[in-house]
Design an enzyme around this catalytic site. Sequence first.
Site, PDB file in Angstrom:
ATOM      1  N   GLY A 164      23.131  -8.164  23.923  1.00 21.96           N
ATOM      2  CA  GLY A 164      21.947  -8.208  24.694  1.00 21.96           C
ATOM      3  C   GLY A 164      21.298  -6.856  24.788  1.00 21.96           C
ATOM      4  O   GLY A 164      20.136  -6.602  24.922  1.00 21.96           O
ATOM      5  N   LEU A 165      22.116  -5.617  24.486  1.00 18.43           N
ATOM      6  CA  LEU A 165      21.379  -4.278  24.510  1.00 18.43           C
ATOM      7  C   LEU A 165      21.484  -3.832  22.863  1.00 18.43           C
ATOM      8  O   LEU A 165      21.056  -2.677  23.004  1.00 18.43           O
ATOM      9  CB  LEU A 165      22.145  -3.418  25.633  1.00 18.43           C
ATOM     10  CG  LEU A 165      22.147  -3.769  27.071  1.00 18.43           C
ATOM     11  CD1 LEU A 165      22.814  -2.758  27.898  1.00 18.43           C
ATOM     12  CD2 LEU A 165      20.785  -4.045  27.485  1.00 18.43           C
ATOM     13  N   ASP A 201      15.409  -5.323  16.555  1.00 17.71           N
ATOM     14  CA  ASP A 201      16.156  -4.437  16.990  1.00 17.71           C
ATOM     15  C   ASP A 201      16.289  -2.894  16.277  1.00 17.71           C
ATOM     16  O   ASP A 201      15.953  -1.771  16.575  1.00 17.71           O
ATOM     17  CB  ASP A 201      17.685  -4.789  17.312  1.00 17.71           C
ATOM     18  CG  ASP A 201      17.626  -5.996  17.875  1.00 17.71           C
ATOM     19  OD1 ASP A 201      16.790  -6.329  19.034  1.00 17.71           O
ATOM     20  OD2 ASP A 201      18.781  -6.810  17.920  1.00 17.71           O
TER      21      ASP A 201
HETATM   22  P1  NG1 Z   1      20.692  -9.319  20.133  1.00 18.85           P
HETATM   23  O1  NG1 Z   1      20.520  -9.244  21.491  1.00 18.85           O
HETATM   24  O2  NG1 Z   1      20.961  -7.804  19.623  1.00 18.85           O
HETATM   25  O3  NG1 Z   1      21.798 -10.362  19.879  1.00 18.85           O
HETATM   26  C1  NG1 Z   1      19.173 -10.719  18.635  1.00 18.85           C
HETATM   27  C2  NG1 Z   1      18.681 -10.249  17.109  1.00 18.85           C
HETATM   28  C3  NG1 Z   1      17.235 -10.129  17.312  1.00 18.85           C
HETATM   29  C4  NG1 Z   1      16.613 -10.966  17.943  1.00 18.85           C
HETATM   30  C5  NG1 Z   1      17.079 -11.264  19.305  1.00 18.85           C
HETATM   31  C6  NG1 Z   1      16.393 -12.497  19.864  1.00 18.85           C
HETATM   32  C7  NG1 Z   1      20.294  -9.243  16.088  1.00 18.85           C
HETATM   33  C8  NG1 Z   1      20.939  -7.832  15.307  1.00 18.85           C
HETATM   34  N1  NG1 Z   1      19.251  -9.130  16.704  1.00 18.85           N
HETATM   35  O4  NG1 Z   1      19.252  -9.669  19.358  1.00 18.85           O
HETATM   36  O5  NG1 Z   1      16.610  -9.732  16.089  1.00 18.85           O
HETATM   37  O6  NG1 Z   1      16.206 -12.160  17.370  1.00 18.85           O
HETATM   38  O7  NG1 Z   1      18.382 -11.910  19.048  1.00 18.85           O
HETATM   39  O8  NG1 Z   1      14.991 -12.300  20.429  1.00 18.85           O
HETATM   40  O9  NG1 Z   1      20.985 -10.295  15.501  1.00 18.85           O
END
Ligand code: NG1
Length: 403
Positions: free
Chosen positions: A116-117, A163
């Site tokens: 999430g972060l 990200d």
């Molecule tokens: P997180 O919250 O880091 O799992 C993931 C993807 C993003 C984006 C978001 C949903 C990775 C590294 N990042 O984020 O690219 O698709 O989900 O908006 O997997």
Amino acid sequence: AADRALVVYRARWGDPELIVRAPGRVNLIGEHTDYSLLPVMPFAIDRGVYVAVCEGLDRIEVDSLTHPDPVTIEPGGGDRSELSGWHRYFAAAVDAVGFVGGARVLIDADLPATGGLSSSSAFTVGVLMALGTFTGDPPLRQELPELALAAERSIGVESGAMDQTVISLATESHALRIDFDPFATRHVPVSDDLGIVAAYSGRAAPKGGDANHSYNSRVVACRAAALLLASLEGVDPGSPPVLSKVRSSDLVDSLPAEVSAAAVASQLGVDPERMVKLTATEFDADVVLPIRSVAAHVLSEARRVDDAEAALEANDYHELGRLLDASHESLRDFGASSQALDRLVGAMREAGAYGARLTGAGFGGYAIGICPLDRIDALIEAADQATGGPAFRVRPSAGVSGV
Ligand code: NG1
């Protein structure tokens, strides 16, 4: 965390040559849009990952203070299949930056690693920047997102580039609106009078486990929806097919509620590989996917990013809050929320938030709430009570840099 890394580093190995800080991020709005090449609007936060480096003998010795587990990595690629956990991310970054030689690396963080972060992307970008700088030939800031994305995809999550891009390019006191088709960024000021709280749902969303399949199935569902809509609209869907090519389509309601990639392929006479081909993992073309609700979320979320950017520009926090709430409701239909995330969002709204939503991939992880400054403590307390926390204020911060 930088200080702690420095003290421990000196005790083990002497003075580090450099320390790099890579921030985590909060996504304000634009969730599950990036892999469809539709816009997002995250910001880097004032918590991150620290990477300290100095010279070593022809191999890389690395350890982490938050997840202690020392390992020696042979530079120059090769078989990395024995590695697990953060060791895989580290080796993927070593290989992506093409590091050869020796180094001693210590990692510390004040960013929770629970999904999430974006702790995994902060880790990857931080290691890339630190090792690249250490060789005397640092990657350009603009090159970092591509390198980090390739490293992370080699581990099996077919993520978009949000990200890695915000962690590399963010500036203090600004959110970063990112467009991917074509690529463009815009720094949007976030005024000091907006409070933003990040709160943990109590459940990690581990990338290697269930969340990985949940995530990749949405990627494939978006591609299947993009192929069908593009054929209805008579436009080129791109390769792989992306919803950005049909972003203003109003034919979403005519999509089947559920269908497999294999069925879409046979209907359109195309190779199912166009939908299920992922960088480093298999996806079964016969899995039935809820493509209508997935596409409805993604296309409506892209419009909310435009509206949220305008609301932020105008300091219209009530409108921004309304858009965050709408984003969360849409993500529930999309299947990315959880009971704990819903509880958290509800608790922050009741405590006086302008609006609240899950942030990041979902399926666990974090939620954010925005509020007047004098409600920050109330939001933190409400979130703590809802799930046990942690919950804390976050401030828009600068991207990756030397410390
Ligand atoms: P997180 O919250 O880091 O799992 C993931 C993807 C993003 C984006 C978001 C949903 C990775 C590294 N990042 O984020 O690219 O698709 O989900 O908006 O997997």
